[in-house]
Design a protein around this motif. Structure first.
Motif, PDB file in Angstrom:
ATOM      1  N   GLU A  46       0.832  -1.209   0.000  1.00 24.32           N
ATOM      2  CA  GLU A  46       0.000   0.000   0.000  1.00 24.32           C
ATOM      3  C   GLU A  46       0.868   1.260   0.000  1.00 24.32           C
ATOM      4  O   GLU A  46       0.557   2.232  -0.698  1.00 24.32           O
ATOM      5  N   THR A  47       1.957   1.243   0.754  1.00 24.97           N
ATOM      6  CA  THR A  47       2.846   2.404   0.806  1.00 24.97           C
ATOM      7  C   THR A  47       3.500   2.639  -0.550  1.00 24.97           C
ATOM      8  O   THR A  47       3.546   3.778  -1.037  1.00 24.97           O
ATOM      9  N   LEU A  48       4.021   1.578  -1.168  1.00 25.34           N
ATOM     10  CA  LEU A  48       4.633   1.731  -2.491  1.00 25.34           C
ATOM     11  C   LEU A  48       3.618   2.182  -3.528  1.00 25.34           C
ATOM     12  O   LEU A  48       3.913   3.014  -4.390  1.00 25.34           O
ATOM     13  N   GLY A  49       2.419   1.639  -3.458  1.00 21.45           N
ATOM     14  CA  GLY A  49       1.386   2.050  -4.408  1.00 21.45           C
ATOM     15  C   GLY A  49       1.001   3.507  -4.248  1.00 21.45           C
ATOM     16  O   GLY A  49       0.818   4.226  -5.229  1.00 21.45           O
ATOM     17  N   LEU A  50       0.919   3.957  -3.001  1.00 22.44           N
ATOM     18  CA  LEU A  50       0.483   5.327  -2.734  1.00 22.44           C
ATOM     19  C   LEU A  50       1.566   6.356  -3.031  1.00 22.44           C
ATOM     20  O   LEU A  50       1.291   7.417  -3.584  1.00 22.44           O
ATOM     21  N   VAL A  52       4.713   5.745  -4.695  1.00 23.04           N
ATOM     22  CA  VAL A  52       5.580   5.521  -5.856  1.00 23.04           C
ATOM     23  C   VAL A  52       4.751   5.345  -7.126  1.00 23.04           C
ATOM     24  O   VAL A  52       4.907   6.077  -8.102  1.00 23.04           O
ATOM     25  N   VAL A  53       3.856   4.360  -7.123  1.00 22.72           N
ATOM     26  CA  VAL A  53       3.110   4.027  -8.339  1.00 22.72           C
ATOM     27  C   VAL A  53       2.110   5.117  -8.706  1.00 22.72           C
ATOM     28  O   VAL A  53       2.039   5.530  -9.872  1.00 22.72           O
ATOM     29  N   ALA A  54       1.348   5.602  -7.744  1.00 17.40           N
ATOM     30  CA  ALA A  54       0.326   6.615  -8.042  1.00 17.40           C
ATOM     31  C   ALA A  54       0.930   7.898  -8.630  1.00 17.40           C
ATOM     32  O   ALA A  54       0.416   8.404  -9.638  1.00 17.40           O
ATOM     33  N   PHE A  59       1.828  11.250 -13.389  1.00 14.67           N
ATOM     34  CA  PHE A  59       2.761  11.924 -14.294  1.00 14.67           C
ATOM     35  C   PHE A  59       2.586  11.419 -15.721  1.00 14.67           C
ATOM     36  O   PHE A  59       2.572  12.207 -16.673  1.00 14.67           O
ATOM     37  N   GLY A  60       2.449  10.114 -15.894  1.00 18.94           N
ATOM     38  CA  GLY A  60       2.264   9.544 -17.229  1.00 18.94           C
ATOM     39  C   GLY A  60       0.985  10.016 -17.895  1.00 18.94           C
ATOM     40  O   GLY A  60       0.971  10.327 -19.090  1.00 18.94           O
ATOM     41  N   VAL A  61      -0.092  10.085 -17.122  1.00 15.64           N
ATOM     42  CA  VAL A  61      -1.371  10.553 -17.682  1.00 15.64           C
ATOM     43  C   VAL A  61      -1.264  12.007 -18.113  1.00 15.64           C
ATOM     44  O   VAL A  61      -1.693  12.373 -19.219  1.00 15.64           O
ATOM     45  N   ILE A  62      -0.670  12.841 -17.276  1.00 18.48           N
ATOM     46  CA  ILE A  62      -0.536  14.263 -17.624  1.00 18.48           C
ATOM     47  C   ILE A  62       0.374  14.432 -18.841  1.00 18.48           C
ATOM     48  O   ILE A  62       0.051  15.188 -19.768  1.00 18.48           O
ATOM     49  N   ALA A  63       1.511  13.732 -18.876  1.00 26.67           N
ATOM     50  CA  ALA A  63       2.418  13.832 -20.022  1.00 26.67           C
ATOM     51  C   ALA A  63       1.743  13.318 -21.292  1.00 26.67           C
ATOM     52  O   ALA A  63       1.895  13.912 -22.371  1.00 26.67           O
ATOM     53  N   GLY A  64       0.996  12.242 -21.186  1.00 21.90           N
ATOM     54  CA  GLY A  64       0.287  11.714 -22.345  1.00 21.90           C
ATOM     55  C   GLY A  64      -0.756  12.683 -22.870  1.00 21.90           C
ATOM     56  O   GLY A  64      -0.883  12.877 -24.085  1.00 21.90           O
ATOM     57  N   LEU A  65      -1.519  13.297 -21.969  1.00 19.03           N
ATOM     58  CA  LEU A  65      -2.513  14.280 -22.400  1.00 19.03           C
ATOM     59  C   LEU A  65      -1.865  15.486 -23.065  1.00 19.03           C
ATOM     60  O   LEU A  65      -2.372  16.004 -24.062  1.00 19.03           O
ATOM     61  N   VAL A  66      -0.735  15.915 -22.546  1.00 17.96           N
ATOM     62  CA  VAL A  66      -0.038  17.055 -23.155  1.00 17.96           C
ATOM     63  C   VAL A  66       0.431  16.693 -24.557  1.00 17.96           C
ATOM     64  O   VAL A  66       0.283  17.476 -25.496  1.00 17.96           O
ATOM     65  N   MET A  67       0.979  15.493 -24.741  1.00 19.90           N
ATOM     66  CA  MET A  67       1.465  15.097 -26.059  1.00 19.90           C
ATOM     67  C   MET A  67       0.324  14.892 -27.047  1.00 19.90           C
ATOM     68  O   MET A  67       0.412  15.290 -28.208  1.00 19.90           O
ATOM     69  N   VAL A  68      -0.767  14.281 -26.606  1.00 24.51           N
ATOM     70  CA  VAL A  68      -1.892  14.014 -27.507  1.00 24.51           C
ATOM     71  C   VAL A  68      -2.610  15.303 -27.889  1.00 24.51           C
ATOM     72  O   VAL A  68      -2.995  15.495 -29.045  1.00 24.51           O
ATOM     73  N   LEU A  69      -2.768  16.217 -26.943  1.00 25.30           N
ATOM     74  CA  LEU A  69      -3.521  17.438 -27.201  1.00 25.30           C
ATOM     75  C   LEU A  69      -2.658  18.596 -27.683  1.00 25.30           C
ATOM     76  O   LEU A  69      -3.138  19.725 -27.768  1.00 25.30           O
ATOM     77  N   ASP A  70      -1.405  18.331 -28.032  1.00 25.36           N
ATOM     78  CA  ASP A  70      -0.498  19.372 -28.507  1.00 25.36           C
ATOM     79  C   ASP A  70      -0.952  19.842 -29.887  1.00 25.36           C
ATOM     80  O   ASP A  70      -1.016  19.074 -30.827  1.00 25.36           O
TER      81      ASP A  70
END
Length: 91
Positions: A46-50, A52-54, A59-70
């Protein structure tokens, strides 16, 4: 910056850090206050998920949205000096 100023800045930073460490009393965290209800702890997964992973997924979702909507155009992109973008070259 000469040596005297560097030494003064280092001494100030070290003194400030030392005072902050001395003024904070982590041992008082062991005593419970009235109304304190800490609940159960987190497991390692739970600690690693909260913590590290989250953030990595976010970050990946935000970077992906920036690249797709550029919507920027090639002629507005910053390029290295003395080079031309494909949009400005004459065929």
């Amino acid at each position: 910056m000469d040596k005297k100023n560097a030494l003064r800045a280092g001494a100030l930073a070290a003194g400030t850090t030392l005072m902050m460490l001395l003024m904070s009393v982590p041992a008082s965290a062991l005593t419970r206050d009235d109304g304190d209800d800490p609940g159960t702890g987190l497991s390692v997964i739970e600690t690693l998920g909260l913590f590290v992973v989250a953030p990595l997924v976010l970050f990946g979702v935000i970077a992906g949205l920036v690249m797709v909507l550029d919507k920027s155009k090639n002629e507005h992109r910053v390029i290295a000096p003395k080079t031309r973008s494909k949009a400005t070259t004459k065929a």
